[in-house]
Motif scaffolding. Structure first.
Motif, PDB file in Angstrom:
ATOM      1  N   UNK A 289       0.822  -1.214   0.000  1.00  0.00           N
ATOM      2  CA  UNK A 289       0.000   0.000   0.000  1.00  0.00           C
ATOM      3  C   UNK A 289       0.853   1.260   0.000  1.00  0.00           C
ATOM      4  N   UNK A 290       2.108   1.141   0.437  1.00  0.00           N
ATOM      5  CA  UNK A 290       3.016   2.282   0.411  1.00  0.00           C
ATOM      6  C   UNK A 290       4.436   1.759   0.249  1.00  0.00           C
ATOM      7  N   UNK A 291       5.200   2.435  -0.610  1.00  0.00           N
ATOM      8  CA  UNK A 291       6.581   2.025  -0.862  1.00  0.00           C
ATOM      9  C   UNK A 291       7.414   3.284  -1.077  1.00  0.00           C
ATOM     10  N   UNK A 292       8.178   3.640  -0.069  1.00  0.00           N
ATOM     11  CA  UNK A 292       9.034   4.824  -0.126  1.00  0.00           C
ATOM     12  C   UNK A 292      10.479   4.359   0.082  1.00  0.00           C
ATOM     13  N   UNK A 293      11.118   4.006  -1.035  1.00  0.00           N
ATOM     14  CA  UNK A 293      12.480   3.441  -0.973  1.00  0.00           C
ATOM     15  C   UNK A 293      13.471   4.494  -0.514  1.00  0.00           C
ATOM     16  N   UNK A 294      14.441   4.138   0.277  1.00  0.00           N
ATOM     17  CA  UNK A 294      14.618   2.903   1.057  1.00  0.00           C
ATOM     18  C   UNK A 294      14.205   3.087   2.511  1.00  0.00           C
ATOM     19  N   UNK A 295      13.091   3.732   2.749  1.00  0.00           N
ATOM     20  CA  UNK A 295      12.736   4.110   4.117  1.00  0.00           C
ATOM     21  C   UNK A 295      11.509   3.420   4.710  1.00  0.00           C
ATOM     22  N   UNK A 296      10.486   3.203   3.894  1.00  0.00           N
ATOM     23  CA  UNK A 296       9.210   2.749   4.464  1.00  0.00           C
ATOM     24  C   UNK A 296       8.475   1.861   3.470  1.00  0.00           C
ATOM     25  N   UNK A 297       8.032   0.717   3.977  1.00  0.00           N
ATOM     26  CA  UNK A 297       7.242  -0.225   3.186  1.00  0.00           C
ATOM     27  C   UNK A 297       6.042  -0.620   4.025  1.00  0.00           C
ATOM     28  N   UNK A 298       4.841  -0.438   3.473  1.00  0.00           N
ATOM     29  CA  UNK A 298       3.617  -0.777   4.200  1.00  0.00           C
ATOM     30  C   UNK A 298       2.851  -1.821   3.394  1.00  0.00           C
ATOM     31  N   UNK A 299       2.540  -2.922   4.067  1.00  0.00           N
ATOM     32  CA  UNK A 299       1.796  -4.020   3.453  1.00  0.00           C
ATOM     33  C   UNK A 299       0.483  -4.204   4.192  1.00  0.00           C
ATOM     34  N   UNK A 300      -0.523  -4.735   3.495  1.00  0.00           N
ATOM     35  CA  UNK A 300      -1.743  -5.136   4.189  1.00  0.00           C
ATOM     36  C   UNK A 300      -2.063  -6.572   3.792  1.00  0.00           C
ATOM     37  N   UNK A 301      -2.783  -7.230   4.683  1.00  0.00           N
ATOM     38  CA  UNK A 301      -3.180  -8.616   4.479  1.00  0.00           C
ATOM     39  C   UNK A 301      -4.482  -8.826   5.234  1.00  0.00           C
ATOM     40  N   UNK A 302      -5.422  -9.495   4.601  1.00  0.00           N
ATOM     41  CA  UNK A 302      -6.701  -9.765   5.255  1.00  0.00           C
ATOM     42  C   UNK A 302      -6.723 -11.184   5.772  1.00  0.00           C
ATOM     43  N   UNK A 303      -7.249 -11.338   6.979  1.00  0.00           N
ATOM     44  CA  UNK A 303      -7.395 -12.661   7.567  1.00  0.00           C
ATOM     45  C   UNK A 303      -8.849 -12.903   7.914  1.00  0.00           C
ATOM     46  N   UNK A 304      -9.121 -14.002   8.572  1.00  0.00           N
ATOM     47  CA  UNK A 304     -10.483 -14.338   8.986  1.00  0.00           C
ATOM     48  C   UNK A 304     -10.891 -13.434  10.148  1.00  0.00           C
ATOM     49  N   UNK A 305     -11.711 -12.432   9.855  1.00  0.00           N
ATOM     50  CA  UNK A 305     -12.205 -11.532  10.891  1.00  0.00           C
ATOM     51  C   UNK A 305     -11.235 -10.475  11.349  1.00  0.00           C
TER      52      UNK A 305
END
Length: 159
Positions: A70-86
């Motif tokens: 969801x966000x990639x600011x090389x080489x400082x910040x990487x934001x990922x998302x993932x959905x799980x059950x609930x």
């Protein structure tokens, strides 16, 4: 919401650590808990990149997770998302370059946030939140240790 954050110093420049973090084909080789990786989107790594990977669990089972950048600011910040059950997860990797004499050193912090999205997710968080947070912390520390090994010998864990 449950939040777990872990920091480790890695004896490498932030750019080199960033390259390791964003090399999806190399994840399964570098991270001992990661299994096969399936990249779901074409093109270069950046916002919108998605992949699926198997992750080894402490009990020996495997869990398949999908991640989206969801966000990639090389080489400082990487934001990922993932959905799980609930529950929805947000994983933020922060890299801060620290100069140490002539060698590069990077403080790498990974923050894992879990936000219940369904009523049963809230109940599970209340009943098992502490155990889940401990399991997440162990997994994050393992991933950071693997990253440090891949970046080169001599990394030091932060207190």
């Amino acid at each position: 919401m449950s939040t777990v954050a872990v920091t480790r110093f890695v004896e490498a420049d932030a750019v080199d650590v960033w390259c390791l973090l964003t090399d999806l084909p190399g994840r399964a080789v570098r991270l001992t808990a990661a299994g096969p990786i399936e990249v779901l989107t074409p093109g270069p790594f950046g916002p919108g990149t998605a992949w699926r990977e198997e992750r080894a669990q402490p009990d020996g089972s495997t869990l398949t997770e999908e991640f989206l950048v969801v966000e990639s600011l090389a080489p400082h910040r990487l934001v990922l998302c993932s959905s799980g059950a609930g529950v929805d997860y947000r994983i933020t990797w922060s890299l801060r370059q620290v100069r140490r004499r002539r060698r590069g050193r990077t403080a790498v912090t990974v923050t894992h946030e879990a936000v219940p999205t369904a009523p049963y997710g809230r109940v599970v968080a209340l009943l098992l939140g502490h155990l889940a947070a401990r399991a997440v912390e162990v997994a994050l520390r393992r991933d950071l240790a693997d990253l440090a090994v891949a970046a080169g010998a001599g990394s030091v864990e932060a207190a």
